[in-house]
Design a protein around this motif. Structure first.
Motif, short mmCIF file in Angstrom:
data_model
loop_
_atom_site.label_atom_id
_atom_site.label_comp_id
_atom_site.label_asym_id
_atom_site.label_seq_id
_atom_site.Cartn_x
_atom_site.Cartn_y
_atom_site.Cartn_z
N LYS A 8 58.87 30.05 54.18
CA LYS A 8 60.28 30.04 53.77
C LYS A 8 60.81 28.63 53.57
N TYR A 9 60.06 27.61 54.04
CA TYR A 9 60.58 26.25 54.07
C TYR A 9 59.73 25.30 53.24
N ASN A 10 60.36 24.20 52.81
CA ASN A 10 59.66 23.15 52.07
C ASN A 10 59.14 22.06 53.00
N SER A 11 59.78 21.91 54.16
CA SER A 11 59.38 20.84 55.08
C SER A 11 59.62 21.26 56.52
N LEU A 12 58.79 20.73 57.42
CA LEU A 12 58.84 21.09 58.84
C LEU A 12 58.61 19.84 59.68
N SER A 13 59.41 19.67 60.70
CA SER A 13 59.14 18.61 61.68
C SER A 13 58.67 19.25 62.98
N ILE A 14 57.73 18.58 63.63
CA ILE A 14 57.25 19.02 64.95
C ILE A 14 57.62 17.91 65.92
N ILE A 15 58.50 18.21 66.85
CA ILE A 15 59.00 17.19 67.78
C ILE A 15 58.70 17.61 69.21
N GLY A 16 58.50 16.62 70.07
CA GLY A 16 58.16 16.88 71.47
C GLY A 16 59.26 16.47 72.42
N MET A 17 59.42 17.24 73.49
CA MET A 17 60.36 16.87 74.54
C MET A 17 59.91 15.59 75.25
N ASP A 18 58.60 15.36 75.26
CA ASP A 18 58.02 14.19 75.92
C ASP A 18 56.59 14.06 75.44
N LYS A 19 55.85 13.11 75.97
CA LYS A 19 54.44 13.00 75.63
C LYS A 19 53.66 14.13 76.30
N ASN A 20 52.52 14.47 75.70
CA ASN A 20 51.59 15.44 76.30
C ASN A 20 52.18 16.83 76.52
N VAL A 21 53.02 17.27 75.58
CA VAL A 21 53.58 18.62 75.68
C VAL A 21 52.99 19.55 74.62
N GLY A 22 51.92 19.11 73.94
CA GLY A 22 51.22 20.00 73.02
C GLY A 22 51.62 19.85 71.56
N LYS A 23 52.24 18.73 71.21
CA LYS A 23 52.69 18.54 69.83
C LYS A 23 51.53 18.49 68.85
N THR A 24 50.50 17.69 69.17
CA THR A 24 49.35 17.57 68.28
C THR A 24 48.56 18.87 68.23
#
Length: 338
Positions: A10-26
């Protein structure tokens, strides 16, 4: 989890942001990259650096970013050279970072890449536009620590927020912090078209009165603007418009300085500009204060990592259950399923 890729269409772009380091973003990013293969064509870029084998801050091993053949990547020259795939350069952007010029290339094989992009949101937006012009279905922006401004609708259409045990040993504190962040990023937007049409006339901070006249305040930044705001408030004030960051001290000063703030709507650009503690926000809302945003943010889900790099972990099912009871959004675990 199968619905995630369908939802992303449904979207053209998505950001993946983390609450902190090592929270599973990658890990969340890798899951999407893998699941999207053959379904949607992806472009990938980053703010800050990601994809290296060892975390440069904690010296712990990190999951690497694995892309599929056909993906388009925008990354700094040094990371381009370190990426372990066959590549075809598509564009030299002339946008520079500490790790070299950002280069857009096509992956001609599967493999690992390192990502580093500009620290400026304006440059990042430019890179996203360049990627979209190459005919992609979805551009993903990989976030960096505390760069929640990536969720701004001026950068991406949708956002996934990552949280996890790395935030605290206390699961309730993790849930509390996550809920507060979601609340800040999901504030209601102003829908009065007449008021919205007035906003282009406001530079940094301004007051809109009931007769729709505007007073622009002559200040360089919103951070220490409480004195000027208070001096220009009266019973005819309708909106305080702040184009910049809002911190605890600003709201506290205004709550101390006048009683009429409860009859005025605070308008901010979007939820990423609010750096407010739960305590101050609660007190402000409880006493009648009202904050709305000009541009709403679309958080489409919460990704969790129940494991901490510091040797402890939460029960995955319990973590999922508590978050789902407190947050009215899809909550998922890309490692353990569910």
């Amino acid at each position: 989890m199968k619905n995630l890729i369908q939802m992303l269409k449904k979207y053209n772009s998505l950001s993946i942001i983390g609450m902190d380091k090592n929270v599973g973003k990658t890990t969340t990013l890798n899951y999407i990259l893998n699941e999207a293969r053959g379904k949607i064509t992806l472009g990938l870029t980053s703010i800050g650096r990601d994809g290296e084998e060892i975390d440069l801050v904690t010296s712990t091993e990190k999951p690497r970013i694995y892309v599929k053949k056909g993906s388009l990547i925008a990354t700094a020259k040094n990371c381009f050279l370190n990426s372990d795939i066959t590549k075809e350069i598509l564009d030299n952007t002339s946008i520079n970072t500490p790790m070299g010029e950002v280069i857009i290339f096509k992956a001609l094989s599967d493999g690992y890449v390192e990502l580093a992009g500009p620290s400026s949101n304006n440059y990042l937006k430019e890179i996203c536009e360049k990627l979209k012009q190459l005919g992609l279905d979805l551009v993903i922006v990989d976030g960096a620590l505390s760069r929640k401004t990536l969720a701004s609708p001026g950068i991406t259409d949708a956002t996934i927020l990552c949280t996890g045990a790395g935030l605290s040993r206390d699961i309730n504190k993790v849930v509390d912090k996550t809920l507060h962040t979601v609340n800040l990023l999901s504030l209601d937007n102003e829908k009065n078209k007449e008021v919205l049409s007035l906003l282009k006339s406001i530079l940094k901070v301004g007051v809109i009165y009931k007769d729709n006249t505007i007073k622009n305040l002559n200040i360089p930044t919103a951070l220490d603007s409480s004195k000027e705001i208070l001096e220009n408030l009266n019973e005819n004030s309708k909106y305080i418009v702040i184009k910049g960051v809002v911190v605890d001290k600003l709201l506290e000063d205004i709550m101390k300085g006048t009683d009429i703030y409860s009859e005025i709507t605070f308008l901010v650009e979007d939820g990423t500009k609010l750096f407010l503690s739960k305590e101050v926000l609660y007190r402000f809302i409880k006493s009648g204060g009202n904050i709305k945003v000009i541009n709403p943010i679309k958080i489409i889900g919460i990704s969790i990592n129940p494991k901490s790099p510091y040797g402890y972990e939460f029960d995955k099912n319990n973590f999922l259950d508590i978050l789902r009871k407190n947050i009215n959004l899809p909550v998922f675990d890309v490692i353990g399923g569910g």
